[in-house]
Design a protein around this motif. Structure first.
Motif, mmCIF file in Angstrom:
data_model
loop_
_atom_site.group_PDB
_atom_site.id
_atom_site.type_symbol
_atom_site.label_atom_id
_atom_site.label_comp_id
_atom_site.label_asym_id
_atom_site.label_seq_id
_atom_site.Cartn_x
_atom_site.Cartn_y
_atom_site.Cartn_z
ATOM 1 N N TYR A 538 5.264 -1.655 7.270
ATOM 2 C CA TYR A 538 5.476 -1.360 5.766
ATOM 3 C C TYR A 538 5.138 -2.383 4.975
ATOM 4 O O TYR A 538 4.412 -1.867 3.768
ATOM 5 N N HIS A 564 7.205 1.904 0.470
ATOM 6 C CA HIS A 564 7.140 1.249 1.757
ATOM 7 C C HIS A 564 6.198 1.792 2.853
ATOM 8 O O HIS A 564 5.522 0.809 3.186
ATOM 9 N N SER A 565 5.546 3.016 2.664
ATOM 10 C CA SER A 565 4.681 3.577 3.552
ATOM 11 C C SER A 565 3.625 4.470 2.953
ATOM 12 O O SER A 565 3.175 5.452 3.679
#
Length: 694
Positions: A538, A564-565
């Motif tokens: 992440y 985050h991703s």
């Protein structure tokens, strides 16, 4: 510190979605018995899931354990039940669709009462000659207690009446595993064994009339917990544990649809199974046993055309395998390339008068293992043979226990593991003494087991080397850790868990994070669960690193999640072969490519001895790069995971890319070129050209 639950997919539900992808192969345009094979795999997987994962959740719930920052065991159990009760209808629909298509191909599954008069006569003869001598009729009343049932055992529950008794009687018939699941009444005509037994209930219980009957199957907790003590006692402890497995708590009942509430209540009251763990099926029970039909040789025309794995250059039957490895590192990709060089590595060493020592780890091996026979021959010949046999390999314990005793009887030094850890690393070392007295070291390291059967259907990487730092220094140190006392548990070139792999992977992810948008990570594995690895990915994504993950099964990481991703893509490949290889690429690492026996799970990184192998020889990088590139480009076998936990099929039929079919075709082409001209150099050039230009 554990991550917030909203940043992770649940492990159990992620696994269930993997098994759904297995089942959904039945919707593809593949041969009929291959569809049925996926039904078998799905059901076999589900059996193990209930025996281990659901059983474990039930134990946690009973103990009142609620792990911090995680879904409670009860919430998980309820979610699993809801998922599986819903999916049961999908399974049944696929099954009946396949059976209808099989009937068009003149393959039939019929009950006894659907047979012709002549066929019923033959089935009756079979009943009295083969079934009656081995089935076990059981009365259940105040003087006949309900019997213990073996895990995954298959039985009939009965309600009987008679003119002389006022009350009904309950009874059971256990159908033992020695009987085939289906009686083959004629070519392509299969009869479920229970339908033959049901027809003759009143002959099995003379004087009684059958009122009700239902076929059922039980699943028990099969997880063995052994308090490991002295190594000398471990074999005895394991044997005791295997006996206890047969007595594990019942966790599931599967029963045929239409069974009366009276019969279901009778079973649940004795087996103490919660109503939501009783599954009623319109299909025959024990669908995993349909492998009997899938593997029927007379029906092979309804399966894939068998692909024969190839032996490619630099391996050559006219050249010693040790001469090849001494000259260069070699990397093979099974099952496209043959497992034979792996077996030959041990077999040739066992016969070679120069060989003084063979050391290797064994986790899962086939029942008639050429490799173990070769190790026994080597030990009988006076060679030093050291074998780490992992007795705790789940569901292979009995097979491994048998082979451990055979190896010991042959004179091999057998090690049973390290207390508290499983040894999952795949390593073999051969030491040969030259004419001048010097020693030469050769090694094999792999991502898969030393098992010739699974090597035909699992994709795995095999790596052969005589590099001194690996074949001598590190592997010798590894076996010293296994067999003796060693304070230093750090390897120099290889990385070993639980001491090095996780830290090494985290460092390489961090290096890519520092490179920002110029960073790149590609990781191919079976499962991604570890919190620390996910957190690091992440963080790398937030730095702009391009991350591509090929995760066949469980993936707790949530891709494309804002903040985050957003730079992480996750795909899963499900096809003819089980994707089992672990391959890692880090753009700014030295070297860039690694293979491993370990998945990114806490059990692999913290509770097992695993090995991660750097591929130092850059000439081999192109092969690994092409495997990864092909899979990332796949639009026939791939599913992409979205931020909602949904796997969507990646499909483009205008420009189809089936990574497994392409590798079969490519390897076959190289092999034909090599065999036709016996030109090893030309074959090598073709391989290099393919890997660099495609």
């Amino acid at each position: 510190m554990k991550m917030r639950r909203d940043l992770l997919f649940n492990r159990e539900l992620s696994w269930l979605k993997f098994n759904t992808r297995v089942l959904n192969q039945c919707s593809k345009n593949i041969p009929l018995l291959e569809k049925l094979r996926f039904v078998v795999i799905y059901c076999t997987n589900l059996d193990e899931f209930y025996m281990i994962r659901v059983a474990g959740l039930k134990q946690l719930f009973a103990a009142g354990v609620v792990p911090a920052n995680e879904i409670s065991p009860l919430e998980q159990l309820n979610a699993i039940r809801e998922y599986l009760h819903h999916e049961k209808e999908t399974l049944e629909n696929y099954y009946f669709s396949i059976m209808k298509e099989l009937e068009n191909a003149k393959v039939y599954l019929k009950n006894y009462n659907e047979l012709t008069r002549n066929q019923r006569g033959k089935a009756k003869e079979y009943f009295f000659s083969t079934i009656v001598p081995v089935i076990v009729p059981i009365a259940v009343d105040s003087t006949h207690p309900f019997p213990p049932l073996n895990n995954l055992s298959f039985s009939l529950v009965l309600k009987l009446s008679s003119d002389t008794d006022k009350h009904h009687k309950f009874a059971m018939i256990r159908i033992p595993r020695v009987l085939p699941r289906f009686y083959e009444a004629d070519t392509g005509l299969f009869v479920p064994i229970e339908s033959i037994v049901k027809e003759h209930i009143e002959e099995i219980f003379p004087g009684y009339k059958l009122e009700q009957s239902a076929a059922f199957r039980v699943t028990r907790n099969a997880d063995i917990v052994i308090e490991e003590e002295e190594a000398d006692d471990f074999m005895m402890l394991l044997e005791q544990g295997l006996k206890l497995r047969r007595k594990g708590a019942y966790v599931r009942i599967q029963i045929e649809q239409g069974a009366s509430d009276e019969l279901k209540n009778f079973l649940s009251s004795h087996l103490k199974v919660f109503n939501k763990d009783i599954y009623e099926y319109r299909t025959p029970l024990a669908l995993s046993s349909m492998l009997q039909i899938v593997n029927n040789k007379e029906l092979s025309h309804l399966c894939h055309i068998s692909y024969i794995p190839k032996i490619l250059p630099p391996f050559d039957e006219n050249m010693s395998i040790f001469d090849v490895i001494e000259k260069q590192d070699v990397l093979c990709y099974q099952p496209y390339e043959s497992f034979d060089p792996v077996a030959s590595f041990i077999k040739d060493a066992s016969k070679d008068p120069r060989t003084i020592s063979i050391r290797m780890t064994l986790y899962r091996v086939e029942k008639n293992s050429q490799i173990i026979r070769a190790l026994m021959d080597a030990a009988n010949d006076g060679k030093q043979v050291t074998v780490m046999v992992e007795l705790k390999a789940r569901f292979d314990e009995e097979n491994n226990l048998y082979w451990a005793k055979e190896l010991e009887n042959a004179g091999a030094h057998v090690v049973y593991g390290i207390a508290g850890f499983k040894v999952h690393a795949k390593i073999a070392q051969v030491i040969r003494q030259m004419d001048d007295g010097s020693l030469k070291f050769y090694a094999h390291l792999g991502t898969g087991n030393y098992n010739g059967n699974t090597a035909k259907v699992y994709t795995d990487v095999s790596f052969f080397t005589s590099n001194f730092d690996i074949a001598n220094t590190d592997i010798t140190a590894f076996f010293t850790i296994l067999t003796g006392y060693c304070k230093n548990k750090q390897l120099r070139v290889l990385s070993m868990s639980p001491f090095q792999i996780k830290e090494k992977v985290l460092r390489m992810i961090k290096t890519e994070s520092l490179a920002g948008k110029n960073g790149e990570i590609i990781m191919k594995m079976n499962s991604l669960v570890d919190d620390d690895i996910i957190k690091a990915l992440y963080e790398a994504s937030n730095k702009g690193v391009n991350i591509k993950l090929i995760v066949r099964g469980i993936c707790c990481l949530i891709p494309k999640m804002k903040g985050h991703s957003e730079n992480i893509r996750v795909i899963s490949i499900v096809g003819k072969y089980l994707e089992h290889a672990r391959i890692f690429y880090f753009k700014h690492a030295t070297p860039q490519y690694y293979i491993s026996s370990a998945d990114m799970m806490p059990r692999n990184l913290e509770r097992r001895l695993e090995i991660m192998t750097p591929i130092l020889n850059e000439s081999l990088h192109a092969k690994l790069a092409e495997i990864l590139r092909l899979q990332l480009s796949d639009n026939q076998l791939a599913y992409e995971l979205d931020e909602n936990g949904i796997y969507k099929r990646v499909e483009n039929n205008e420009n189809p890319i089936d990574s497994q079919a392409i590798l079969e075709s490519y390897i076959s082409g190289i092999y034909k070129s090599f065999k036709k001209g016996r030109d090893k150099e030309k074959a090598n050039q073709l391989a290099q050209k393919f890997f660099r230009e495609n």
